[in-house]
Design a protein around this motif. Structure first.
Motif, PDB file in Angstrom:
ATOM      1  N   PRO A  11       0.820  -1.348  -0.002  1.00  0.00           N
ATOM      2  CA  PRO A  11       0.052   0.067   0.085  1.00  0.00           C
ATOM      3  C   PRO A  11       0.967   1.346  -0.117  1.00  0.00           C
ATOM      4  N   LEU A  12       1.963   1.419   0.716  1.00  0.00           N
ATOM      5  CA  LEU A  12       2.837   2.394   0.648  1.00  0.00           C
ATOM      6  C   LEU A  12       3.482   2.515  -0.590  1.00  0.00           C
ATOM      7  N   VAL A  13       4.088   1.544  -1.093  1.00  0.00           N
ATOM      8  CA  VAL A  13       4.625   1.684  -2.606  1.00  0.00           C
ATOM      9  C   VAL A  13       3.608   2.300  -3.404  1.00  0.00           C
ATOM     10  N   ALA A  14       2.410   1.732  -3.466  1.00  0.00           N
ATOM     11  CA  ALA A  14       1.232   2.071  -4.351  1.00  0.00           C
ATOM     12  C   ALA A  14       1.186   3.786  -4.063  1.00  0.00           C
ATOM     13  N   LEU A  15       0.811   3.994  -2.680  1.00  0.00           N
ATOM     14  CA  LEU A  15       1.071   5.298  -2.442  1.00  0.00           C
ATOM     15  C   LEU A  15       1.878   6.419  -2.983  1.00  0.00           C
ATOM     16  N   PHE A  16       3.253   5.960  -2.868  1.00  0.00           N
ATOM     17  CA  PHE A  16       4.366   6.569  -3.325  1.00  0.00           C
ATOM     18  C   PHE A  16       4.314   6.777  -4.693  1.00  0.00           C
ATOM     19  N   THR A  17       3.947   5.882  -5.505  1.00  0.00           N
ATOM     20  CA  THR A  17       3.844   6.045  -7.010  1.00  0.00           C
ATOM     21  C   THR A  17       2.929   6.863  -7.289  1.00  0.00           C
ATOM     22  N   ALA A  18       1.776   6.822  -6.898  1.00  0.00           N
ATOM     23  CA  ALA A  18       0.789   7.678  -7.210  1.00  0.00           C
ATOM     24  C   ALA A  18       1.184   9.355  -6.973  1.00  0.00           C
ATOM     25  N   GLY A  19       1.871   9.279  -5.645  1.00  0.00           N
ATOM     26  CA  GLY A  19       2.046  10.705  -5.181  1.00  0.00           C
ATOM     27  C   GLY A  19       3.406  11.183  -6.202  1.00  0.00           C
ATOM     28  N   TYR A  20       4.242  10.476  -6.661  1.00  0.00           N
ATOM     29  CA  TYR A  20       5.511  10.804  -7.350  1.00  0.00           C
ATOM     30  C   TYR A  20       5.192  11.024  -8.764  1.00  0.00           C
ATOM     31  N   LEU A  21       3.920  10.514  -9.453  1.00  0.00           N
ATOM     32  CA  LEU A  21       3.705  10.472 -10.850  1.00  0.00           C
ATOM     33  C   LEU A  21       3.774  11.782 -11.430  1.00  0.00           C
ATOM     34  N   ALA A  22       3.103  12.796 -10.794  1.00  0.00           N
ATOM     35  CA  ALA A  22       2.899  14.120 -11.415  1.00  0.00           C
ATOM     36  C   ALA A  22       4.413  14.745 -11.888  1.00  0.00           C
ATOM     37  N   PRO A  23       5.377  14.972 -10.655  1.00  0.00           N
ATOM     38  CA  PRO A  23       6.754  15.288 -11.039  1.00  0.00           C
ATOM     39  C   PRO A  23       7.395  14.308 -12.153  1.00  0.00           C
ATOM     40  N   TYR A  24       6.987  13.148 -12.310  1.00  0.00           N
ATOM     41  CA  TYR A  24       7.924  12.348 -13.363  1.00  0.00           C
ATOM     42  C   TYR A  24       7.171  12.609 -14.842  1.00  0.00           C
ATOM     43  N   LEU A  25       5.899  13.081 -14.818  1.00  0.00           N
ATOM     44  CA  LEU A  25       5.260  13.526 -16.139  1.00  0.00           C
ATOM     45  C   LEU A  25       5.251  14.656 -16.387  1.00  0.00           C
ATOM     46  N   THR A 111      -0.022  15.367  -0.513  1.00  0.00           N
ATOM     47  CA  THR A 111      -0.667  14.814   0.753  1.00  0.00           C
ATOM     48  C   THR A 111      -0.500  13.196   0.559  1.00  0.00           C
ATOM     49  N   ALA A 112      -0.640  12.737  -0.588  1.00  0.00           N
ATOM     50  CA  ALA A 112      -0.234  11.265  -0.850  1.00  0.00           C
ATOM     51  C   ALA A 112       1.119  10.811  -0.370  1.00  0.00           C
ATOM     52  N   THR A 113       2.120  11.797  -1.159  1.00  0.00           N
ATOM     53  CA  THR A 113       3.589  11.531  -0.847  1.00  0.00           C
ATOM     54  C   THR A 113       3.896  11.758   0.704  1.00  0.00           C
ATOM     55  N   ALA A 114       3.269  12.449   1.531  1.00  0.00           N
ATOM     56  CA  ALA A 114       3.465  12.674   2.713  1.00  0.00           C
ATOM     57  C   ALA A 114       3.101  11.553   3.756  1.00  0.00           C
ATOM     58  N   VAL A 115       2.201  10.992   3.474  1.00  0.00           N
ATOM     59  CA  VAL A 115       1.522   9.942   3.956  1.00  0.00           C
ATOM     60  C   VAL A 115       2.605   8.570   3.663  1.00  0.00           C
ATOM     61  N   ALA A 116       2.986   8.430   2.322  1.00  0.00           N
ATOM     62  CA  ALA A 116       3.878   7.183   2.088  1.00  0.00           C
ATOM     63  C   ALA A 116       5.248   7.653   2.748  1.00  0.00           C
ATOM     64  N   ALA A 117       5.628   8.708   2.802  1.00  0.00           N
ATOM     65  CA  ALA A 117       7.236   9.063   3.521  1.00  0.00           C
ATOM     66  C   ALA A 117       7.093   8.581   4.797  1.00  0.00           C
ATOM     67  N   ALA A 132      11.454   0.108  -4.181  1.00  0.00           N
ATOM     68  CA  ALA A 132      10.326  -0.394  -4.832  1.00  0.00           C
ATOM     69  C   ALA A 132       9.390   0.898  -5.142  1.00  0.00           C
ATOM     70  N   GLY A 133       9.111   1.889  -4.436  1.00  0.00           N
ATOM     71  CA  GLY A 133       8.311   2.857  -5.004  1.00  0.00           C
ATOM     72  C   GLY A 133       8.952   3.595  -6.363  1.00  0.00           C
ATOM     73  N   LEU A 134       9.956   3.704  -6.058  1.00  0.00           N
ATOM     74  CA  LEU A 134      10.651   4.379  -7.592  1.00  0.00           C
ATOM     75  C   LEU A 134      10.458   3.680  -8.717  1.00  0.00           C
ATOM     76  N   TYR A 390      12.036  -6.724  -6.457  1.00  0.00           N
ATOM     77  CA  TYR A 390      11.214  -5.518  -6.496  1.00  0.00           C
ATOM     78  C   TYR A 390      11.904  -4.252  -6.200  1.00  0.00           C
ATOM     79  N   ASP A 391      13.046  -4.298  -6.112  1.00  0.00           N
ATOM     80  CA  ASP A 391      13.884  -3.112  -5.459  1.00  0.00           C
ATOM     81  C   ASP A 391      14.376  -2.212  -6.620  1.00  0.00           C
ATOM     82  N   LYS A 392      13.992  -0.830  -6.353  1.00  0.00           N
ATOM     83  CA  LYS A 392      14.489   0.301  -7.674  1.00  0.00           C
ATOM     84  C   LYS A 392      14.433   1.588  -7.391  1.00  0.00           C
ATOM     85  N   ALA A 393      14.421   2.859  -8.299  1.00  0.00           N
ATOM     86  CA  ALA A 393      14.497   4.320  -8.319  1.00  0.00           C
ATOM     87  C   ALA A 393      14.261   5.094  -9.577  1.00  0.00           C
TER      88      ALA A 393
END
Length: 396
Positions: A11-25, A111-117, A132-134, A390-393
């Motif tokens: 769940p934290l990995v998925a939340l991290f992904t959702a939070g970080y996607l905007a900067p990546y795109l 907000t999602a990134t804060a919870v994940a972090a 894993a999140g990265l 599963y490990d990565k960045a």
């Protein structure tokens, strides 16, 4: 407080992904804003910066409040804001509505990134969960970059991708804690940040580190087209390969884990990134351009994963992880504008030299923080072979 566990907290990995996607795109999001709406390139860049600033504001606001407000509730609020904000911006055609949606969505991402972090900092091995999140966000962003060009013109596709990701992650929030176990006492809730000097130094250098990365990323396309004299198709192919290299970098970071400590990957990796930036910025042919971009995209996620892990190690409650991540977002927001201004005033080669010099200057204090953290609290956690895959960045 999040419970520590040995298995990977998906769940934290998925939340991290959702939070970080905007900067990546961000590159494709900004690029499509000025092509799909009556905005200049500068105005579109300003919208992208505003999105990231809104995300950073959420991090600063919530850094010490996640446990008190409840991870599950806060994650759902963040994802809801992301769905409504990005989804509304994707469907809107009026500039004010798009800007408002980007700001709302950005706050949701933060907000999602804060919870994940905060949750990642409470894990036995924060670096493993971070990588894993990265990996997740790198793979998803790569898929979006390859898919969006085939979905037609307009500003909505990348924004819709972020909204749909947030929507897909929502069901997993049911596995997050509803609230912290017993309500913290006033003394505990207001406990000072540990390792204050190290945390402040890392938070001060993180925006500079992030700014240099995104200053290059923001003008890389123009370097390939105008200075290296490549076609748009060739530049796109280089970026696709570079994103694939980024995934390899993420996997490499996960495989290494804490075996090298944090000082060598952060300090040495930052120096190598400076070399890559100089190489890319001075490229006048395909070989030099591709080498610089691919090497940079390989190294960037490795160093990033260790920087995030270092911030998490400074405070098990995750406050430094959130604050450093939010400070980094400030640099991300300013990066494209910095790259554009420097390249316009002095040229791409001089821009690369300035950015590389800045990285070399901040490599020393970042390494010093990593060395101090290593002497204090760097646990060596063996990662089971069956979970290493599963490990990565990595970012935009």
């Amino acid at each position: 407080m999040f419970a520590r566990r040995s298995t990977l907290p998906w769940p934290l990995v998925a939340l991290f992904t959702a939070g970080y996607l905007a900067p990546y795109l961000l590159p494709t999001t900004v690029g499509r804003l000025d092509s799909g709406l009556p905005l200049t390139a500068t105005e579109a860049g300003a919208v992208g910066s505003a999105l990231l600033l809104s995300s950073a504001a959420a991090g600063f606001l919530l850094a010490s409040r996640v446990d008190r407000l409840g991870p599950r509730t806060l994650a759902r609020v963040g994802l809801a804001l992301a769905v409504l904000g990005y989804g509304g911006a994707a469907l809107a055609h009026a500039v004010p509505a798009v800007v408002a949606g980007a700001l709302i969505g950005g706050f949701g991402s933060g907000t999602a990134t804060a919870v994940a972090a905060t949750g990642i900092a409470a894990q036995p091995d924060p670096h493993r969960t971070t990588t894993a999140g990265l990996l997740g966000v790198s793979a998803l962003a790569g898929a979006v970059y390859l898919t969006v060009p085939h979905l037609g013109q307009g500003h909505g596709q990348p924004l819709a991708a972020i909204a749909l990701t947030a929507l897909a992650v929502w069901p997993l929030t049911g596995r997050l804690p509803l609230a912290t176990a017993p309500a913290p006492s006033r003394d505990t809730a207001t406990a000072p940040l540990p390792h204050l000097r190290a945390g402040l130094l890392l938070a001060a250098t993180a925006p500079c580190w992030s700014l240099t990365q995104n200053a290059l990323w923001g003008v890389s396309g123009r370097i390939g087209l105008t200075q290296a004299h490549l076609s748009e198709t060739t530049v796109g192919a280089v970026f696709a390969i570079a994103l694939g290299a980024g995934l390899l970098g993420v996997v490499g970071a996960g495989a290494l884990g804490p075996r090298l400590g944090r000082a060598l990957p952060i300090g040495g990796g930052t120096v190598l990134i400076a070399v890559c930036i100089t190489l890319s910025a001075s490229a006048t042919d395909l070989t030099t351009f591709a080498t610089g971009e691919i090497a940079w995209n390989t190294l960037y996620p490795i160093v990033l994963s260790y920087v995030i892990g270092l911030a998490a190690s400074l405070d098990p409650r995750g406050r430094w992880a959130v604050l450093v991540g939010s400070a980094s977002s400030l640099g991300t927001a300013a990066g494209p504008l910095t790259g554009s201004v420097l390249s316009a005033q002095a040229g791409f080669t001089a821009m690369g030299t300035v950015l590389a010099a800045g990285l070399l200057l901040i490599a020393a204090p970042m390494t010093a923080v990593a060395l101090g953290a290593g002497r204090r609290t760097l646990p060596v956690v063996e990662i089971p072979v069956e979970t290493q895959v599963y490990d990565k960045a990595t970012a935009a």
